[in-house]
Design a protein around this motif. Sequence first.
Motif, mmCIF file in Angstrom:
data_model
loop_
_atom_site.group_PDB
_atom_site.id
_atom_site.type_symbol
_atom_site.label_atom_id
_atom_site.label_comp_id
_atom_site.label_asym_id
_atom_site.label_seq_id
_atom_site.Cartn_x
_atom_site.Cartn_y
_atom_site.Cartn_z
ATOM 1 N N MET A 57 -7.386 -4.437 -9.834
ATOM 2 C CA MET A 57 -7.008 -3.267 -9.154
ATOM 3 C C MET A 57 -5.559 -3.063 -9.059
ATOM 4 O O MET A 57 -4.676 -3.918 -8.750
ATOM 5 N N LYS A 58 -5.080 -1.736 -9.671
ATOM 6 C CA LYS A 58 -3.564 -1.538 -9.769
ATOM 7 C C LYS A 58 -3.087 -1.130 -8.179
ATOM 8 O O LYS A 58 -3.525 -0.320 -7.471
ATOM 9 N N ARG A 59 -1.849 -1.779 -8.020
ATOM 10 C CA ARG A 59 -1.323 -1.585 -6.981
ATOM 11 C C ARG A 59 -0.087 -0.440 -7.163
ATOM 12 O O ARG A 59 0.867 -0.556 -8.053
ATOM 13 N N ILE A 60 -0.212 0.585 -6.062
ATOM 14 C CA ILE A 60 0.920 1.573 -6.108
ATOM 15 C C ILE A 60 1.837 1.447 -4.852
ATOM 16 O O ILE A 60 1.085 1.442 -3.578
ATOM 17 N N ILE A 61 3.108 1.343 -5.002
ATOM 18 C CA ILE A 61 3.840 1.375 -3.686
ATOM 19 C C ILE A 61 4.560 2.879 -3.544
ATOM 20 O O ILE A 61 5.083 3.528 -4.568
ATOM 21 N N VAL A 62 3.907 3.373 -2.360
ATOM 22 C CA VAL A 62 4.619 4.841 -2.247
ATOM 23 C C VAL A 62 5.580 4.788 -1.214
ATOM 24 O O VAL A 62 5.673 4.078 -0.294
ATOM 25 N N SER A 63 7.040 5.479 -1.378
ATOM 26 C CA SER A 63 7.893 5.565 -0.557
ATOM 27 C C SER A 63 8.448 6.794 -0.030
ATOM 28 O O SER A 63 8.437 7.907 -0.795
ATOM 29 N N VAL A 64 8.671 6.928 1.302
ATOM 30 C CA VAL A 64 9.142 8.332 1.922
ATOM 31 C C VAL A 64 10.110 7.890 2.948
ATOM 32 O O VAL A 64 10.398 6.706 3.492
ATOM 33 N N ASN B 35 -9.142 5.646 -1.919
ATOM 34 C CA ASN B 35 -10.768 5.832 -2.273
ATOM 35 C C ASN B 35 -10.983 5.791 -3.557
ATOM 36 O O ASN B 35 -12.333 5.683 -3.903
ATOM 37 N N ASN B 36 -10.092 5.706 -4.565
ATOM 38 C CA ASN B 36 -10.480 5.903 -6.068
ATOM 39 C C ASN B 36 -9.970 4.629 -6.769
ATOM 40 O O ASN B 36 -9.911 4.425 -7.735
ATOM 41 N N GLY B 37 -9.915 3.416 -5.876
ATOM 42 C CA GLY B 37 -9.636 2.238 -6.360
ATOM 43 C C GLY B 37 -8.472 1.578 -6.657
ATOM 44 O O GLY B 37 -8.280 0.524 -6.920
ATOM 45 N N PHE B 38 -7.185 2.293 -6.003
ATOM 46 C CA PHE B 38 -6.131 1.819 -5.929
ATOM 47 C C PHE B 38 -5.617 1.103 -4.862
ATOM 48 O O PHE B 38 -6.060 1.412 -3.676
ATOM 49 N N ASP B 39 -4.862 -0.031 -4.937
ATOM 50 C CA ASP B 39 -4.352 -0.677 -4.003
ATOM 51 C C ASP B 39 -2.921 -0.136 -3.683
ATOM 52 O O ASP B 39 -2.092 -0.109 -4.207
ATOM 53 N N ILE B 40 -2.815 0.414 -2.070
ATOM 54 C CA ILE B 40 -1.741 1.381 -1.931
ATOM 55 C C ILE B 40 -0.746 0.404 -0.909
ATOM 56 O O ILE B 40 -1.531 -0.086 0.372
ATOM 57 N N LYS C 115 3.763 -4.837 -7.919
ATOM 58 C CA LYS C 115 3.479 -3.327 -8.032
ATOM 59 C C LYS C 115 3.103 -3.063 -9.414
ATOM 60 O O LYS C 115 3.534 -3.687 -10.178
ATOM 61 N N ASP C 116 2.053 -2.018 -9.736
ATOM 62 C CA ASP C 116 2.021 -1.637 -10.890
ATOM 63 C C ASP C 116 2.709 -0.149 -11.159
ATOM 64 O O ASP C 116 2.996 0.189 -12.353
ATOM 65 N N ILE C 117 2.456 0.857 -10.082
ATOM 66 C CA ILE C 117 2.898 1.993 -10.203
ATOM 67 C C ILE C 117 3.893 2.425 -8.975
ATOM 68 O O ILE C 117 3.467 1.801 -7.789
ATOM 69 N N LEU C 118 4.980 3.021 -9.098
ATOM 70 C CA LEU C 118 5.981 3.357 -7.914
ATOM 71 C C LEU C 118 5.627 4.971 -7.825
ATOM 72 O O LEU C 118 5.792 5.577 -8.775
#
Length: 370
Positions: A1-8, A27-32, A81-84
């Motif tokens: 499962m790819k992990r996305i770190i989201v920043s605001v 809901n589409n399989g990413f770890d957030i 993380k995998d994606i930022l």
Amino acid sequence: MKRIIVSVTNDLVTDQRVHKSCTTLFNNGFDILLIGRKLKNSKQLTRSYKTKRIKLYFNKGFLFYAEYNLRVFFILFFLKKDILLANDLDTLLPNYIVSKLLKKKLIYDSHELFTEVPELINRPFQQSFWLFIEKNIFPKLKNIYTVNEEIAKIYSQKYHVKVNVVKNIAPIITNVEINNELYEEIKGKSKMIILQGSGINIDRGAEEAVEMMQYLNGFVLYIIGSGDVIESLKSMAQKLNVTNKVFFKDKMPYENLMEYTKIADLGLSLDKNTNLNYTYSLPNKIFDYVQATTPILASNTKIVSKFIIENKIGYITNTHNPKKLAKIIENIFSDKQQYNIWCKNLKKVAKEFNWENESKKLIKIFKNAN
């Protein structure tokens, strides 16, 4: 499962674009993991995905941005993380540096023409600072999306990169029912006008909306949200003696907000063409009004007016004169046939323009990120 770190940079509770994106990706399989700020008045947060809220010593000005960017850099650097995903220009620098140092994928969501907001166009030093960051990073990005085609075109022409579009469209609000108690409390014998948003700032027509209430009988105006001019609007309402017709509500969770929007008779979007950001914006409140099937009175900004005219869901005004706005509103409600046509069209538009449809574009961007 790819992990996305989201920043605001904001409080997480009321940022609907980010919440919708995180929920869709989860809901589409990413770890957030969503990173934002915790303020003194921040409300409790319950989300299906993980969140992290940062308490800062500084909450405005240069020191705020410096502290936030430094703190976020170290968080991003050390966490798995995998994606930022960077939301807007004020989060881009630490995300970009970490993505380069650790060779991670970076996706950039530009919510607006950041350097053209009215808070910056009259502050050349601050504007030049953000332009410097934008000019030095934007052309190097591979995965970018923004809120409408016109802003995407501007960025593409300026920096010669591909910019995708994911509109900030409201979800279908099947879970929001008419609040009968609220309805009885607000409506009574009055028509309800609503102006909502997380950025009720200068040049968004809020002052004129309050002033026009002097000339309207049988109407109430609800201003719901936050922004730089809220306190001055409250003072204005008192000076004009319209506090019995103008009511203010703090920003609130989306489901609570839509209880008000759904019973409103008219939604306002009165941005002025004083800066490129407002001229080319398509505010999320427009789509909130659509999902609530609330007809719209909007100023003649390029994207909003085109959307309303093409779909025949409201009235476009070329004036911000309070007395003339009041007359326009009286005319809107005197023409019941036209008003009913707008309501009928809104139901059709709501089936096409909703997050359930728009989110398919978001999923594609993240699954094809390079």
